[in-house]
Design an enzyme around this catalytic site. Structure first.
Site, PDB file in Angstrom:
ATOM      1  N   ASP A 160       0.922  -1.132   0.067  1.00 24.30           N
ATOM      2  CA  ASP A 160       0.004   0.021  -0.045  1.00 24.30           C
ATOM      3  C   ASP A 160       0.947   1.202  -0.027  1.00 24.30           C
ATOM      4  O   ASP A 160       2.125   1.204   0.479  1.00 24.30           O
ATOM      5  CB  ASP A 160      -0.901   0.034   1.130  1.00 24.30           C
ATOM      6  CG  ASP A 160      -1.540   1.428   1.569  1.00 24.30           C
ATOM      7  OD1 ASP A 160      -2.294   1.681   0.704  1.00 24.30           O
ATOM      8  OD2 ASP A 160      -1.503   1.828   2.486  1.00 24.30           O
ATOM      9  N   ASP A 173      -1.936  -0.616   5.818  1.00 21.22           N
ATOM     10  CA  ASP A 173      -2.386   0.150   7.033  1.00 21.22           C
ATOM     11  C   ASP A 173      -3.836   0.115   7.075  1.00 21.22           C
ATOM     12  O   ASP A 173      -4.358   0.394   8.187  1.00 21.22           O
ATOM     13  CB  ASP A 173      -1.829   1.436   7.318  1.00 21.22           C
ATOM     14  CG  ASP A 173      -2.506   2.365   6.088  1.00 21.22           C
ATOM     15  OD1 ASP A 173      -2.877   2.075   5.181  1.00 21.22           O
ATOM     16  OD2 ASP A 173      -2.481   3.683   6.905  1.00 21.22           O
TER      17      ASP A 173
HETATM   18 MG    MG Z   1      -2.931   3.170   3.477  1.00 21.30          MG
END
Ligand code: MG
Length: 251
Positions: A25, A199
């Protein structure tokens, strides 16, 4: 095992073989914004329209919500320019006077100047070490086409093998398809021999898991705090450097 008796988070194992690919990510995992509220207040003041930091924050959050809902519209330079115009207008209208009376061009300039990204300090050495170990690296991000510029400006573009944005792919996390395309982009590495680090439980962990890719949650604020909705067995790390010496997660 967690204190409540549940299996708790998994661990990155050392007995299993290392991943052949690590998918990453972008926001919150590789890069973060540098104090955007203060930066926006500063940029507005520099244009003769001082506002308090709380007002700057409130307006920027409105802009960010609009951006998140529309970033996949920006698939090339022209559509990126149009999206930025619309985002700046959302921002301007959410600001109090005198900033609300700024010209659209001035509001846009203040917005773009306030949004500065930096790579987290652990990221460049972790990426370099993974690559040196033969691991292929692919960024998989819900972002507009400008992510390529952000990765270049933060020194990360040359450290990864491929970058997939939801805008260009026309499919966003958590859809499994964007994860499958990421694996194809590095030669069709099997899902179970890859790892995805992100995350967000809703987009990163859920999406990678749906694609059959073991997921790791990164929480830079503290991996030991609670993570509502995190499936049992998903490891939580604080730094990307924790991925390197490890094999695939053990559950
Ligand atoms: Mg993120």
């Amino acid at each position: 095992m967690a204190a409540d008796g549940s299996p708790g988070p998994g661990r990155l194992g050392t007995a299993s073989p290392p991943p052949r690919a690590v998918l990453l990510d972008a926001l919150g995992t590789l890069v973060g914004l540098v104090d955007p509220w203060a930066a926006l207040a500063r940029e507005l003041a520099a244009r003769g329209a001082p506002v308090g930091e709380a007002d700057a924050r409130r307006a920027l959050l409105a802009e960010m919500a609009y951006y998140r809902a529309h970033h996949d519209d920006a698939v090339d330079a022209a559509s990126l320019e149009a999206l930025r115009d619309r985002c700046a207008e959302v921002l301007r209208r959410a600001l109090p006077e005198p900033a609300a009376s700024l010209s659209p061009a001035a509001a846009r300039a203040a917005l773009l100047a306030a949004l500065r990204f930096r790579a987290f300090a652990d990221v460049p050495p972790a990426l370099d070490a993974l690559r040196a170990a033969g691991v292929r690296l692919v960024v998989v991000s819900n972002w507009d086409v400008s992510l390529h510029d952000v990765l270049r400006d933060t020194g990360l573009a040359g450290r990864v093998d491929a970058v997939l944005t939801s805008a260009e792919e026309r499919v966003a996390k958590p859809a499994p398809e964007i994860f499958a395309r990421a694996l194809e982009r590095v030669g069709g590495i099997p899902a179970h021999r890859a790892l995805h680090v992100g995350d967000s439980i809703a987009t990163d962990v859920a999406g990678a898991s749906a694609a059959g890719i073991p997921a790791v949650l990164i929480d830079r604020d503290g991996p030991d705090r609670g993570h509502d909705g995190l499936p049992a067995g998903v490891p939580v790390i604080r730094s990307l450097s924790e991925v390197l010496p490890c094999g695939l997660p053990t559950f």
